[in-house]
Design a protein around this motif. Sequence first.
Motif, mmCIF file in Angstrom:
data_model
loop_
_atom_site.group_PDB
_atom_site.id
_atom_site.type_symbol
_atom_site.label_atom_id
_atom_site.label_comp_id
_atom_site.label_asym_id
_atom_site.label_seq_id
_atom_site.Cartn_x
_atom_site.Cartn_y
_atom_site.Cartn_z
ATOM 1 N N ARG A 32 0.994 -1.119 -0.160
ATOM 2 C CA ARG A 32 -0.189 -0.174 -0.015
ATOM 3 C C ARG A 32 0.954 1.093 -0.043
ATOM 4 O O ARG A 32 0.645 2.149 -0.806
ATOM 5 C CB ARG A 32 -0.867 0.127 1.133
ATOM 6 C CG ARG A 32 -1.766 1.259 1.405
ATOM 7 C CD ARG A 32 -2.704 0.910 2.587
ATOM 8 N NE ARG A 32 -3.509 2.340 2.702
ATOM 9 C CZ ARG A 32 -3.299 3.296 3.768
ATOM 10 N NH1 ARG A 32 -2.721 2.975 4.957
ATOM 11 N NH2 ARG A 32 -4.119 4.232 3.585
ATOM 12 N N TYR A 33 1.801 1.480 0.811
ATOM 13 C CA TYR A 33 2.834 2.390 0.999
ATOM 14 C C TYR A 33 3.662 2.718 -0.294
ATOM 15 O O TYR A 33 3.832 3.876 -0.799
ATOM 16 C CB TYR A 33 3.539 2.413 2.204
ATOM 17 C CG TYR A 33 2.776 2.588 3.386
ATOM 18 C CD1 TYR A 33 1.921 3.574 3.621
ATOM 19 C CD2 TYR A 33 2.756 1.486 4.531
ATOM 20 C CE1 TYR A 33 1.274 3.733 4.628
ATOM 21 C CE2 TYR A 33 2.044 1.712 5.826
ATOM 22 C CZ TYR A 33 1.227 2.660 5.678
ATOM 23 O OH TYR A 33 0.654 3.011 6.738
ATOM 24 N N HIS A 35 2.559 1.556 -3.324
ATOM 25 C CA HIS A 35 1.675 2.382 -4.037
ATOM 26 C C HIS A 35 1.483 3.856 -4.168
ATOM 27 O O HIS A 35 1.349 4.596 -5.006
ATOM 28 C CB HIS A 35 0.179 1.667 -4.051
ATOM 29 C CG HIS A 35 -0.825 2.339 -4.655
ATOM 30 N ND1 HIS A 35 -1.130 2.399 -6.249
ATOM 31 C CD2 HIS A 35 -1.935 3.153 -4.013
ATOM 32 C CE1 HIS A 35 -2.181 3.163 -6.304
ATOM 33 N NE2 HIS A 35 -2.555 3.370 -5.041
ATOM 34 N N LEU A 36 1.347 4.312 -3.012
ATOM 35 C CA LEU A 36 1.253 5.884 -2.577
ATOM 36 C C LEU A 36 2.401 6.479 -2.899
ATOM 37 O O LEU A 36 2.455 7.696 -3.564
ATOM 38 C CB LEU A 36 0.880 6.068 -1.186
ATOM 39 C CG LEU A 36 -0.437 5.581 -0.483
ATOM 40 C CD1 LEU A 36 -0.412 5.511 0.823
ATOM 41 C CD2 LEU A 36 -1.609 6.217 -1.413
ATOM 42 N N THR A 39 2.460 6.663 -6.653
ATOM 43 C CA THR A 39 1.471 7.671 -7.389
ATOM 44 C C THR A 39 1.884 9.007 -7.065
ATOM 45 O O THR A 39 1.867 9.819 -8.025
ATOM 46 C CB THR A 39 0.207 7.395 -6.614
ATOM 47 O OG1 THR A 39 -0.238 6.018 -6.635
ATOM 48 C CG2 THR A 39 -0.852 8.454 -6.979
ATOM 49 N N LEU A 40 2.693 9.387 -5.993
ATOM 50 C CA LEU A 40 3.252 10.594 -5.767
ATOM 51 C C LEU A 40 4.434 10.895 -6.628
ATOM 52 O O LEU A 40 4.119 12.008 -7.625
ATOM 53 C CB LEU A 40 3.821 10.937 -4.406
ATOM 54 C CG LEU A 40 4.603 12.182 -4.218
ATOM 55 C CD1 LEU A 40 3.358 13.433 -4.382
ATOM 56 C CD2 LEU A 40 5.058 11.970 -2.610
ATOM 57 N N TYR A 79 -3.486 13.803 -2.867
ATOM 58 C CA TYR A 79 -3.851 12.090 -2.983
ATOM 59 C C TYR A 79 -3.215 11.307 -1.663
ATOM 60 O O TYR A 79 -3.968 10.632 -1.171
ATOM 61 C CB TYR A 79 -3.569 11.558 -4.126
ATOM 62 C CG TYR A 79 -3.960 10.117 -4.373
ATOM 63 C CD1 TYR A 79 -5.148 9.781 -4.719
ATOM 64 C CD2 TYR A 79 -2.846 8.981 -4.357
ATOM 65 C CE1 TYR A 79 -5.718 8.361 -4.845
ATOM 66 C CE2 TYR A 79 -3.374 7.728 -4.331
ATOM 67 C CZ TYR A 79 -4.570 7.414 -4.458
ATOM 68 O OH TYR A 79 -5.071 5.944 -4.631
ATOM 69 N N LEU A 80 -2.192 11.405 -1.524
ATOM 70 C CA LEU A 80 -1.337 10.702 -0.554
ATOM 71 C C LEU A 80 -1.934 11.094 0.875
ATOM 72 O O LEU A 80 -2.434 9.997 1.807
ATOM 73 C CB LEU A 80 0.273 11.047 -0.480
ATOM 74 C CG LEU A 80 1.093 10.488 0.636
ATOM 75 C CD1 LEU A 80 1.332 9.125 0.187
ATOM 76 C CD2 LEU A 80 2.336 11.353 0.847
ATOM 77 N N GLU A 83 -5.649 9.585 1.301
ATOM 78 C CA GLU A 83 -5.711 8.072 1.471
ATOM 79 C C GLU A 83 -5.085 7.878 2.766
ATOM 80 O O GLU A 83 -5.752 6.797 3.417
ATOM 81 C CB GLU A 83 -4.576 7.564 0.685
ATOM 82 C CG GLU A 83 -5.196 7.385 -1.067
ATOM 83 C CD GLU A 83 -6.404 6.531 -1.168
ATOM 84 O OE1 GLU A 83 -6.368 5.323 -0.558
ATOM 85 O OE2 GLU A 83 -7.358 6.973 -1.620
ATOM 86 N N LEU A 84 -4.166 8.491 3.115
ATOM 87 C CA LEU A 84 -3.518 8.140 4.856
ATOM 88 C C LEU A 84 -4.409 8.518 5.834
ATOM 89 O O LEU A 84 -4.701 7.557 6.639
ATOM 90 C CB LEU A 84 -2.169 8.822 4.846
ATOM 91 C CG LEU A 84 -1.226 8.204 4.120
ATOM 92 C CD1 LEU A 84 0.190 9.120 4.357
ATOM 93 C CD2 LEU A 84 -0.862 6.972 4.493
#
Length: 100
Positions: A32-33, A35-36, A39-40, A79-80, A83-84
């Motif tokens: 998951r991290y 992916h984040l 994405t950034l 976005y990050l 999501e967090l």
Amino acid sequence: MEEKRDRDRTGKLRKGLSALKGAQRTEAAAGRYMHLGATLAASTLLFLYGGYRLDGWIGTLPLFTLIGTFVGGFGGFVYLYRELTAGERRRKREGNGGRR
């Protein structure tokens, strides 16, 4: 004697399975991290490239490259953050029995 040996084996098997479940949770969190982070980075690079191409087309080289970089980085960070914090809100809601 044989029963005791079977119980020992069963206990070891249960410990091994619970350790495996813990490892799977860790891998899921790492994924998951990752992916984040990806994405950034991707949003920043995509907008940087778009700004660079726009600068080449218009002829104002550093202007839109910088704007694109900041817009992409800001969008990726938003976005990050969302999501967090969504995960935190979900955990709080589950802890309260679904009540707000």
